[in-house]
Design a protein around this motif. Structure first.
Motif, PDB file in Angstrom:
ATOM      1  N   GLY A  32       0.812  -1.212   0.000  1.00 25.15           N
ATOM      2  CA  GLY A  32       0.000   0.000   0.000  1.00 25.15           C
ATOM      3  C   GLY A  32       0.844   1.260   0.000  1.00 25.15           C
ATOM      4  O   GLY A  32       0.598   2.190  -0.774  1.00 25.15           O
ATOM      5  N   SER A  33       1.859   1.277   0.856  1.00 24.66           N
ATOM      6  CA  SER A  33       2.728   2.459   0.910  1.00 24.66           C
ATOM      7  C   SER A  33       3.559   2.591  -0.359  1.00 24.66           C
ATOM      8  O   SER A  33       3.777   3.705  -0.859  1.00 24.66           O
ATOM      9  N   GLY A  36       1.102   3.776  -3.169  1.00 27.56           N
ATOM     10  CA  GLY A  36       0.719   5.166  -2.974  1.00 27.56           C
ATOM     11  C   GLY A  36       1.870   6.124  -3.243  1.00 27.56           C
ATOM     12  O   GLY A  36       1.700   7.140  -3.928  1.00 27.56           O
ATOM     13  N   SER A 133      -5.165  -2.867  -1.103  1.00 28.88           N
ATOM     14  CA  SER A 133      -4.163  -1.939  -0.576  1.00 28.88           C
ATOM     15  C   SER A 133      -3.311  -1.317  -1.670  1.00 28.88           C
ATOM     16  O   SER A 133      -2.665  -0.287  -1.441  1.00 28.88           O
ATOM     17  N   PRO A 137      -4.879   3.274  -2.685  1.00 29.02           N
ATOM     18  CA  PRO A 137      -4.017   4.466  -2.684  1.00 29.02           C
ATOM     19  C   PRO A 137      -3.441   4.782  -4.054  1.00 29.02           C
ATOM     20  O   PRO A 137      -3.253   5.951  -4.412  1.00 29.02           O
ATOM     21  N   PHE A 141      -4.077   8.454  -5.731  1.00 25.80           N
ATOM     22  CA  PHE A 141      -3.032   9.425  -6.059  1.00 25.80           C
ATOM     23  C   PHE A 141      -3.000   9.735  -7.557  1.00 25.80           C
ATOM     24  O   PHE A 141      -2.744  10.875  -7.952  1.00 25.80           O
TER      25      PHE A 141
END
Length: 277
Positions: A32-33, A36, A133, A137, A141
């Motif tokens: 997810g990070s 994103g 996930s 994101p 974005f």
């Protein structure tokens, strides 16, 4: 014991431990990070909000960004279904729970088949978590920077389906590794070493050496990328090598399936039928 009961038993054992959801949380946070962050950066570069310069990353067209971002679910997340498949078997050897399992189900092939079916279920659960996930994101974005998320395209949803297939196949490979290598530490270290170091090095070398490039297409990670149809690794120039076309998606399926079948059969013949210590 029937296959249905064996599968139910394996799923009960899996969901009664904390390992599956701990790995799941790490998977969600990791992909997810990553999705994103990269979606925000590439989206900003594609729209000119950030000067792109002359790097390979800045040359990625906006139309290629959505599948590239969504494919991070497998491109960086495939280690998780591989690990859960490995732990599904090695955990039993480590905690000595395989002996009562074999006493309840003398047919070891049925026990292994139950693990395979349960593993496919686990793979689909992890695929859903990875997709949510990554797409959440990532698409968010991209939309912020005015990049078409392509969520209304059938090709995008077809890729999501292929990602789910890839996750299931990676779990099967993990089950094969766990069956072949009984020691949990050795199996986990081997999986991490191969996927995070050995294969990336081979694929990078293949991007410069034509003779290795053709063979590198059949490495499991490269086959997984081909199955999904997009990969950050391949896009940035360290994929299958110069002058070497990636495999068709269905060939990627067959390659991963072949890895799973061969490792499972070897594990069954050499380790699974031995006495449990």
């Amino acid at each position: 014991m029937s296959l249905v009961r064996a599968t139910r038993s394996e799923l009960t054992k899996q969901f009664s431990t904390s390992m599956w959801w701990i790995l799941g949380l790490v998977l969600v946070a990791y992909v997810g990070s990553t999705a994103g962050g990269l979606a925000g950066f590439f989206g900003a570069v594609a729209t000119g909000a950030i000067p792109g310069g002359s790097t390979d990353m800045s040359a990625i067209p906006g139309g290629m960004l959505p599948p590239l971002i969504y494919s991070l679910a497998t491109a960086v997340g495939y280690i998780f279904p591989l690990l859960i498949g490995t732990l599904l078997v090695t955990g039993e050897f480590r905690h000595k729970t395989l002996t009562p399992t074999f006493l309840a189900t003398p047919r070891r092939a049925t026990v292994l088949a139950g693990k395979v079916v349960a593993g496919i279920v686990m793979g689909l659960v992890y695929a859903l978590a990875a997709l949510v996930s990554t797409v959440g994101p990532g698409a968010g974005f991209l939309a912020v920077f005015g990049v078409d998320t392509q969520l209304g395209d059938l090709d995008t949803w077809a890729m999501f389906g292929r990602i789910a297939i890839a996750f299931a196949l990676w779990v099967l490979i993990g089950i094969g590794v766990g069956t072949l290598v009984r020691n949990q530490v050795a199996a986990v270290v081997g999986v991490i070493a191969f996927t995070q170091f050995v294969e990336p090095i081979l694929r990078t070398v293949g991007s410069f050496v034509d003779g290795i490039a053709d063979a590198a297409r059949f490495l499991p990670g490269a086959a997984s990328d081909a199955l999904v149809g997009a990969s950050l690794y391949s896009t940035l120039g360290s994929g299958t090598g110069a002058g070497s076309e990636p495999l068709a998606w269905w060939i990627g399926v067959l390659v991963l399936l072949a890895y799973a079948a061969v490792i499972l059969v070897l594990g069954y013949l050499t380790s699974w039928r031995r006495d449990v210590g």
